[in-house]
Design a protein around this motif. Sequence first.
Motif, short mmCIF file in Angstrom:
data_model
loop_
_atom_site.label_atom_id
_atom_site.label_comp_id
_atom_site.label_asym_id
_atom_site.label_seq_id
_atom_site.Cartn_x
_atom_site.Cartn_y
_atom_site.Cartn_z
N PRO A 1 0.80 -1.22 0.00
CA PRO A 1 0.00 0.00 0.00
C PRO A 1 0.83 1.28 0.00
O PRO A 1 0.30 2.37 -0.22
CB PRO A 1 -0.82 -0.12 1.30
N ILE A 2 2.14 1.18 0.25
CA ILE A 2 2.98 2.38 0.27
C ILE A 2 3.93 2.42 -0.92
O ILE A 2 4.92 3.14 -0.92
CB ILE A 2 3.78 2.46 1.59
N SER A 3 3.63 1.66 -1.97
CA SER A 3 4.50 1.63 -3.14
C SER A 3 4.14 2.76 -4.11
O SER A 3 3.05 3.34 -4.03
CB SER A 3 4.38 0.28 -3.85
N ASP A 4 5.06 3.09 -5.00
CA ASP A 4 4.76 4.02 -6.08
C ASP A 4 5.31 3.46 -7.39
O ASP A 4 5.86 2.35 -7.43
CB ASP A 4 5.28 5.43 -5.80
N LYS A 5 5.17 4.23 -8.47
CA LYS A 5 5.49 3.71 -9.81
C LYS A 5 6.94 3.27 -9.94
O LYS A 5 7.25 2.34 -10.70
CB LYS A 5 5.15 4.76 -10.87
N ARG A 6 7.84 3.90 -9.19
CA ARG A 6 9.26 3.54 -9.30
C ARG A 6 9.57 2.17 -8.71
O ARG A 6 10.63 1.60 -8.95
CB ARG A 6 10.12 4.63 -8.65
#
Length: 400
Positions: A127-132
């Motif tokens: 839930p704390i991931s982003d596109k990178r």
Amino acid sequence: YLDKLAQGKIFDICVDGVLGMQGKPPLRGDLPKLFQGINQYSHIRFRAAVDLPTGLSNEVDPATFLADFTYATGIAKAPLFRADARPYVGRIRYLDMGFFEDPVEMIVPEVLITESIMDPLRSLRSPISDKRDYGHLLVVTGSRQFPGALMMSVKAALQAGSGLLTACVPESLSAAFAASVPEAMWCPCSETPQGSLSIESCHNVLTLSERATAVLMGPGLGREPEATMLAADLVEKLPLPCVLDADALMPEVFEAMAKRSSSAGPIIVTPHAGEFKRISGVDVADQHTDALRDFSKKHGVITVLKGSVTRISDGEQVACSTFGGPVLARGGSGDLLAGILGTLLSQGGVSPFEVACRGVAWHGLAAEALARAQGQVAVTTTKVLPYMAQVLREPVHTDL
């Protein structure tokens, strides 16, 4: 014989479990006449063999049962994968009967990929991931002559969950492609008069590669000498993990690969039999395991040798995928696979051999889901892509 016995009746299924691995050709007694009759009888809708078609072992009897599918249990038997057995075996489906629930130490020349390899992609993302966190794939390929191959590989890479994707393409294609697929970042590059990427593109690509985590080259690249020179130059200079497909599979590129830094990332190559012969000099019409393993070891690559049974090797291990089938026997299927592999390789976290196995399975399982829903004939290549999501939501092989 059978026509008289069956009196023209239509049968939904014929299941063959008469003889197994211990049966040695030639068939004896009334068996040749029986199986010749079954093979010639046209009113059987589906023919299935258990473990091995009767008449097949280390040799092939002329009256061997002609199966549409062979369902392997326990350990899939080696004769299933021989080239001369293909017309009799049909499609191979592995049934996990729970024989190997506990770890078993075995030394085998090849292993069979099962659907469980998809399980890591079926879990929830952080839930704390982003596109990178999901890779930045740099696609360097395409030409005016083969623009569709580039587009299919980009669409497949995005469908596979790429966090970021930059596509370096001939400048004449960039604007139209950006309007068609806005999810990718399209970078116009200098091109030759014939519409292939020119060697002048190299500096631009190297600069863009500083933000990428993997590179895909080949689909639709074309065979202009300048495009091949660019691919060879980039393979030598780029330290990133690479997927090489189609027109990037040239002897000149493999010569450049030998000059690659020892600290550079892994390379996955995806030839079909004709391309494998071009880069290795070996005819693998029978997909000989030793030739595949030797080639991969010599060049330090993971090789995905595409075919009705796709084999993957890193020079030591060899894995076989029976997923896919005739629905993939159309132009562009390999471009989709290259895009899927590019995304998975860019995301890291697992070995490149596992990446190759998972990508091949995902591609094949999506194709099988498409065939179940729409048939094998009246579909187009990119129809596979929406079924990639279905494969992650639910197992494809929940029944026979």
